[in-house]
Design a protein around this motif. Structure first.
Motif, PDB file in Angstrom:
ATOM      1  N   GLU A 143       0.851  -1.190   0.000  1.00  0.00           N
ATOM      2  CA  GLU A 143       0.000   0.000   0.000  1.00  0.00           C
ATOM      3  C   GLU A 143       0.885   1.237   0.000  1.00  0.00           C
ATOM      4  OE1 GLU A 143      -0.393  -2.260   2.592  1.00  0.00           O
ATOM      5  OE2 GLU A 143       0.404  -1.242   4.365  1.00  0.00           O
ATOM      6  N   SER A 144       0.311   2.351  -0.434  1.00  0.00           N
ATOM      7  CA  SER A 144       1.042   3.613  -0.473  1.00  0.00           C
ATOM      8  C   SER A 144       0.303   4.661   0.338  1.00  0.00           C
ATOM      9  CB  SER A 144       1.205   4.103  -1.915  1.00  0.00           C
ATOM     10  OG  SER A 144      -0.044   4.478  -2.455  1.00  0.00           O
ATOM     11  N   SER A 145       1.046   5.659   0.764  1.00  0.00           N
ATOM     12  CA  SER A 145       0.432   6.787   1.447  1.00  0.00           C
ATOM     13  C   SER A 145      -0.334   7.635   0.443  1.00  0.00           C
ATOM     14  CB  SER A 145       1.512   7.633   2.129  1.00  0.00           C
ATOM     15  OG  SER A 145       2.446   8.107   1.167  1.00  0.00           O
ATOM     16  N   ALA A 146      -1.164   8.527   0.939  1.00  0.00           N
ATOM     17  CA  ALA A 146      -1.982   9.351   0.058  1.00  0.00           C
ATOM     18  C   ALA A 146      -1.128  10.204  -0.879  1.00  0.00           C
ATOM     19  CB  ALA A 146      -2.917  10.229   0.886  1.00  0.00           C
ATOM     20  N   ASP A 147       0.031  10.635  -0.408  1.00  0.00           N
ATOM     21  CA  ASP A 147       0.890  11.479  -1.249  1.00  0.00           C
ATOM     22  C   ASP A 147       1.811  10.671  -2.156  1.00  0.00           C
ATOM     23  OD1 ASP A 147       2.737  10.481   0.525  1.00  0.00           O
ATOM     24  OD2 ASP A 147       3.291  12.420   1.399  1.00  0.00           O
ATOM     25  N   LYS A 148       1.679   9.344  -2.156  1.00  0.00           N
ATOM     26  CA  LYS A 148       2.462   8.433  -2.996  1.00  0.00           C
ATOM     27  C   LYS A 148       3.962   8.493  -2.712  1.00  0.00           C
ATOM     28  CE  LYS A 148      -1.184   7.245  -5.445  1.00  0.00           C
ATOM     29  NZ  LYS A 148      -1.808   5.911  -5.299  1.00  0.00           N
ATOM     30  N   LEU A 149       4.342   8.933  -1.546  1.00  0.00           N
ATOM     31  CA  LEU A 149       5.761   9.036  -1.205  1.00  0.00           C
ATOM     32  C   LEU A 149       6.247   7.888  -0.324  1.00  0.00           C
ATOM     33  CD1 LEU A 149       6.143  12.875  -0.493  1.00  0.00           C
ATOM     34  CD2 LEU A 149       6.859  11.598  -2.535  1.00  0.00           C
ATOM     35  N   THR A 150       5.324   7.229   0.364  1.00  0.00           N
ATOM     36  CA  THR A 150       5.694   6.126   1.251  1.00  0.00           C
ATOM     37  C   THR A 150       4.987   4.853   0.802  1.00  0.00           C
ATOM     38  OG1 THR A 150       5.986   7.649   3.112  1.00  0.00           O
ATOM     39  CG2 THR A 150       5.764   5.310   3.629  1.00  0.00           C
ATOM     40  N   TRP A 151       5.785   3.816   0.581  1.00  0.00           N
ATOM     41  CA  TRP A 151       5.250   2.539   0.131  1.00  0.00           C
ATOM     42  C   TRP A 151       5.636   1.446   1.124  1.00  0.00           C
ATOM     43  CZ3 TRP A 151       2.538   1.617  -4.538  1.00  0.00           C
ATOM     44  CH2 TRP A 151       2.351   2.776  -5.311  1.00  0.00           C
TER      45      TRP A 151
ATOM     46  N   ARG B 120      10.557   5.101   1.245  1.00  0.00           N
ATOM     47  CA  ARG B 120      10.129   6.487   1.081  1.00  0.00           C
ATOM     48  C   ARG B 120      10.886   7.068  -0.104  1.00  0.00           C
ATOM     49  NH1 ARG B 120       7.019  10.166   3.234  1.00  0.00           N
ATOM     50  NH2 ARG B 120       7.540  12.369   3.040  1.00  0.00           N
ATOM     51  N   THR B 121      10.148   7.668  -1.019  1.00  0.00           N
ATOM     52  CA  THR B 121      10.744   8.254  -2.213  1.00  0.00           C
ATOM     53  C   THR B 121      10.793   9.775  -2.089  1.00  0.00           C
ATOM     54  OG1 THR B 121       8.609   8.347  -3.354  1.00  0.00           O
ATOM     55  CG2 THR B 121       9.942   6.358  -3.663  1.00  0.00           C
ATOM     56  N   GLU B 122      11.704  10.374  -2.841  1.00  0.00           N
ATOM     57  CA  GLU B 122      11.841  11.825  -2.798  1.00  0.00           C
ATOM     58  C   GLU B 122      10.701  12.522  -3.528  1.00  0.00           C
ATOM     59  OE1 GLU B 122      15.684  12.640  -4.399  1.00  0.00           O
ATOM     60  OE2 GLU B 122      16.753  11.834  -2.662  1.00  0.00           O
ATOM     61  N   SER B 123      10.176  11.852  -4.524  1.00  0.00           N
ATOM     62  CA  SER B 123       9.009  12.351  -5.256  1.00  0.00           C
ATOM     63  C   SER B 123       8.192  11.146  -5.679  1.00  0.00           C
ATOM     64  CB  SER B 123       9.448  13.185  -6.470  1.00  0.00           C
ATOM     65  OG  SER B 123      10.252  12.404  -7.336  1.00  0.00           O
ATOM     66  N   PRO B 124       6.938  11.329  -6.053  1.00  0.00           N
ATOM     67  CA  PRO B 124       6.132  10.170  -6.457  1.00  0.00           C
ATOM     68  C   PRO B 124       6.785   9.386  -7.588  1.00  0.00           C
ATOM     69  CG  PRO B 124       4.727  12.087  -6.125  1.00  0.00           C
ATOM     70  CD  PRO B 124       6.147  12.575  -6.027  1.00  0.00           C
ATOM     71  N   GLN B 125       6.712   8.059  -7.501  1.00  0.00           N
ATOM     72  CA  GLN B 125       7.370   7.183  -8.480  1.00  0.00           C
ATOM     73  C   GLN B 125       6.388   6.128  -8.947  1.00  0.00           C
ATOM     74  OE1 GLN B 125      11.378   5.997  -7.493  1.00  0.00           O
ATOM     75  NE2 GLN B 125      11.185   4.001  -8.516  1.00  0.00           N
ATOM     76  N   ALA B 126       5.989   6.239 -10.209  1.00  0.00           N
ATOM     77  CA  ALA B 126       4.935   5.375 -10.739  1.00  0.00           C
ATOM     78  C   ALA B 126       5.359   3.926 -10.894  1.00  0.00           C
ATOM     79  CB  ALA B 126       4.461   5.925 -12.077  1.00  0.00           C
ATOM     80  N   THR B 127       6.640   3.639 -10.818  1.00  0.00           N
ATOM     81  CA  THR B 127       7.141   2.274 -11.054  1.00  0.00           C
ATOM     82  C   THR B 127       7.257   1.450  -9.777  1.00  0.00           C
ATOM     83  OG1 THR B 127       9.440   3.004 -10.830  1.00  0.00           O
ATOM     84  CG2 THR B 127       8.467   3.087 -13.029  1.00  0.00           C
ATOM     85  N   MET B 128       6.728   1.921  -8.675  1.00  0.00           N
ATOM     86  CA  MET B 128       6.954   1.234  -7.398  1.00  0.00           C
ATOM     87  C   MET B 128       6.378  -0.180  -7.365  1.00  0.00           C
ATOM     88  SD  MET B 128       8.894   3.041  -5.562  1.00  0.00           S
ATOM     89  CE  MET B 128       8.718   2.189  -4.000  1.00  0.00           C
ATOM     90  N   ARG B 129       5.383  -0.456  -8.177  1.00  0.00           N
ATOM     91  CA  ARG B 129       4.787  -1.799  -8.185  1.00  0.00           C
ATOM     92  C   ARG B 129       5.517  -2.748  -9.128  1.00  0.00           C
ATOM     93  NH1 ARG B 129      -0.702   1.380  -7.968  1.00  0.00           N
ATOM     94  NH2 ARG B 129       0.261   2.274  -9.817  1.00  0.00           N
ATOM     95  N   SER B 130       6.519  -2.259  -9.829  1.00  0.00           N
ATOM     96  CA  SER B 130       7.204  -3.114 -10.815  1.00  0.00           C
ATOM     97  C   SER B 130       8.716  -2.977 -10.706  1.00  0.00           C
ATOM     98  CB  SER B 130       6.737  -2.757 -12.225  1.00  0.00           C
ATOM     99  OG  SER B 130       6.867  -1.368 -12.476  1.00  0.00           O
ATOM    100  N   ILE B 131       9.224  -3.064  -9.483  1.00  0.00           N
ATOM    101  CA  ILE B 131      10.672  -2.999  -9.259  1.00  0.00           C
ATOM    102  C   ILE B 131      11.252  -4.391  -9.498  1.00  0.00           C
ATOM    103  CG2 ILE B 131      12.484  -2.511  -7.572  1.00  0.00           C
ATOM    104  CD1 ILE B 131      10.512  -0.622  -6.177  1.00  0.00           C
ATOM    105  N   ALA B 132      11.967  -4.537 -10.612  1.00  0.00           N
ATOM    106  CA  ALA B 132      12.424  -5.863 -11.040  1.00  0.00           C
ATOM    107  C   ALA B 132      13.841  -6.194 -10.580  1.00  0.00           C
ATOM    108  CB  ALA B 132      12.329  -5.967 -12.562  1.00  0.00           C
TER     109      ALA B 132
END
Length: 616
Positions: free
Chosen positions: A104-112, A171-183
């Protein structure tokens, strides 16, 4: 919370020395010699009822170190022996859980937050925990060498923690759309924390501690790599007992081995070989949708991440007008017909058409149709006139004489090189073809030691990895690390790349990725020639059940996952062949044993004396 279900499954005196030499030569004559490829026998594929799936490959393993290896041969193995947080489904490339059961991610998409599967063990019996995941990512964040192959996944990470054995928080520095596909492969912390210098670690000590469906157990460089089924794999053990990747000098040798039954699968077939196998008894062909693009990289003035020039690129190629002229001098339609025999698609955008959402083709006003006449005019107008010998010169007076680096064992590269050399000669540009080994291609590309070089990448379902290759951040660092493709460093492209990475709306992200491809096309540092089909074949008398990816017209090898090898099943004929080593193989064993006994007797005294001498 996003929760996705997982499919359930499954190494002293003249006379004695002369005798020793004679016996050794006789023994050698009775045993097949090792080379790039040693012809297999029934005993190679079956051993005491166990069955080995033998896969012929022509590409070298650039490294067995998952932090360093990025060739297709190496990454194919990494997916078999190391876990990843998620993987891609065989059916349609959708993201499915692997080591992580849900996230799951936080509302701001910075913490996964990723929840790690319980009951998963490393092959040495130690449990796989969230601390292994955190260690892997932090090693990539802190060690430039460890970021060589997969550093793009963690570039935007701010921190990675494991509050307990089952939880990873990123925790990312900015939102990262690839967080569900880290290979990126996850490595065992208790092994790799003892490795001080990742850049120098080959990871060739067997067995390799992993947690995938297979365990690497034997490696003979440039000969073969053998994996054994992991009986404790969390999905269930694979059906095949062993998986062996056999190296061949070229695809012709691999095809002959397939015909003779010395291997069971061959990939990267040429169109001619693929056609020649049509109708062959007990061999089934697979024509898969390719996720690879084939390109020519033109050195635009290679530099490292600090902006310091590196390499040997010709200065004329720093001029985008020259690069675009060369692009227009390539007849892609002819290449697809003459080189691929129609088994592929004409190159256009950076990403292949198998990924329909991201596929882009230049609009009419941006296309560069093949025209030698138009290119000659363009080069004249750009200030590159022909000299007395008909060879063009740049503004500095240096002739346009380019070295074109090719993969030496690739017939595709050889044909492309032949055509390109001929077309450019009609422009007044000299081309010197330079075929080298796979590893030399990689090394020279990373060092910027080329004018032109054949390249190409297999694209992931999420294309971020290959998109990043064209950014300024992908350039090699002064101290090592980095994985560039074309050494493009363009502010506009980097802006588009950053925006797509942060965009979670799929439609908007697709549009940004298409704009990035248009910019890449405009800069012409990488010329996409075609998207080849994946041509494979296997022994249907020995194996069945290969799961293709995607399910509709997909491939059985070199997947984004391990499904093809994992689901392969030996036929009854393969199982019952375990007793079929044959009289000749048995005779070799008997003769070899007798000769070996004689050698032991004759050499005992000499060995004792040598031991004493070496102890000094």
């Amino acid at each position: 919370m996003i929760t996705v279900g997982v499919r359930a499954s499954r190494a002293r005196r003249a006379a004695p020395r002369a005798l020793l030499l004679i016996l050794t030569l006789l023994l050698a004559a009775s045993v097949p010699a090792f080379g790039k490829h040693t012809p297999a026998t029934a005993a190679d594929s079956t051993n005491g009822g166990e069955v080995t799936l033998r896969v012929g490959i022509q590409q070298e393993f650039d490294s067995l170190n998952p932090f360093l290896g990025f060739s297709l041969a190496s990454t194919d193995v990494f997916r078999l022996i190391y876990p990843t947080l998620t993987t891609y489904s065989a059916e349609d490339f959708s993201v499915v859980p692997e080591l992580a059961t849900d996230w799951e991610s936080s509302a701001d998409k910075l913490t996964w937050t990723f929840h790690i599967r319980q009951g998963v063990n490393w092959s040495d019996g130690r449990p796989v925990t969230a601390h292994d995941v955190a260690y892997t990512f932090k090693r990539m964040m802190d060690d430039p060498a460890a970021a060589t192959a997969n550093g793009n996944y963690v570039d935007n990470f701010d921190s990675v923690t494991a509050p307990d054995d089952r939880t990873v928080v990123i925790r990312t520095e900015s939102p990262q759309a690839t967080m569900r596909s880290i290979a990126a492969p996850i490595v065992p912390r208790h092994v790799w924390s003892r490795i001080d210098n990742v850049a120098e670690f080959a990871n060739q000590r067997m067995p390799i501690v992993g947690s995938g469906p297979f365990v690497a157990t034997e490696y003979r460089p440039q000969q073969h790599l053998t994996l054994r089924a992991n009986e404790d794999f969390w999905r269930g053990a694979p059906t095949v007992d062993r998986l062996r990747f056999v190296n061949f000098e070229n695809s012709d040798a691999a095809v002959q081995a397939l015909r003779k039954g010395e291997i069971d699968v061959v990939r990267d077939l040429t169109p001619t070989q693929f056609d020649a196998l049509r109708g062959t008894e007990d061999i089934r062909r697979v024509r898969g949708k390719g996720r690879r693009f084939f390109e020519i990289v033109l050195n635009p003035g290679a530099a490292n991440s600090a902006g310091d020039p590196i390499g040997t690129g010709h200065p004329a190629l720093q001029d985008a007008r020259v690069r675009r002229a060369i692009d227009r001098a390539i007849d892609r339609e002819r290449l697809v017909q003459r080189v691929l025999s129609g088994y592929g698609t004409v190159g256009a955008g950076y990403l292949p058409p198998i990924f329909e959402d991201f596929y882009w083709t230049p609009p009419p006003e941006a296309r560069r149709p093949f025209s030698i006449e138009a290119v000659n005019r363009a080069l004249n107008e750009a200030g590159y006139p022909r000299g007395p010998e008909g060879v063009r010169r740049g503004p500095s007076g240096r002739v346009l004489d380019f070295e074109f680096v090719l993969h030496g064992d690739s017939p595709t590269d050889a044909l492309v090189g032949k055509f390109v050399k001929e077309w450019l000669s009609r422009l007044g540009i000299r081309v010197r073809l330079q075929p080298v080994s796979d590893n030399q291609v990689n090394q020279r590309t990373t060092a910027g030691d080329f004018d032109m070089v054949v390249s190409g990448w297999s694209v992931n379902p999420d294309p971020d990895y290959v998109l990043r290759l064209q950014t300024c951040g992908a350039r090699p660092k002064p101290g090592g690390g980095g994985l560039p493709d074309s050494f493009l460093c363009d502010r506009r492209y980097d802006e588009l790349y950053a925006r797509q990475l942060a965009e979670f709306d799929h439609t908007q992200r697709v549009e940004l990725i298409r704009k990035a491809q248009r910019r890449f096309h405009r800069m012409a540092t990488g010329l996409i020639l075609f998207y080849p089909n994946a041509l494979e074949a296997y022994r249907s008398d020995r194996f069945e059940g290969f799961e293709s990816q995607p399910s509709d017209g997909g491939v059985i090898t070199a997947q984004q996952g391990y499904w093809g090898y994992y689901e392969a099943r030996p036929t009854e004929q393969a199982r019952t062949a375990s007793g079929g080593a044959g009289y000749r193989s048995a005779a070799f064993v008997v003769v070899g044993a007798l000769l070996l006994g004689a050698v032991v007797v004759a050499s005992t005294a000499a060995r004792r004396r040598r031991t004493a001498e070496h102890r000094e």
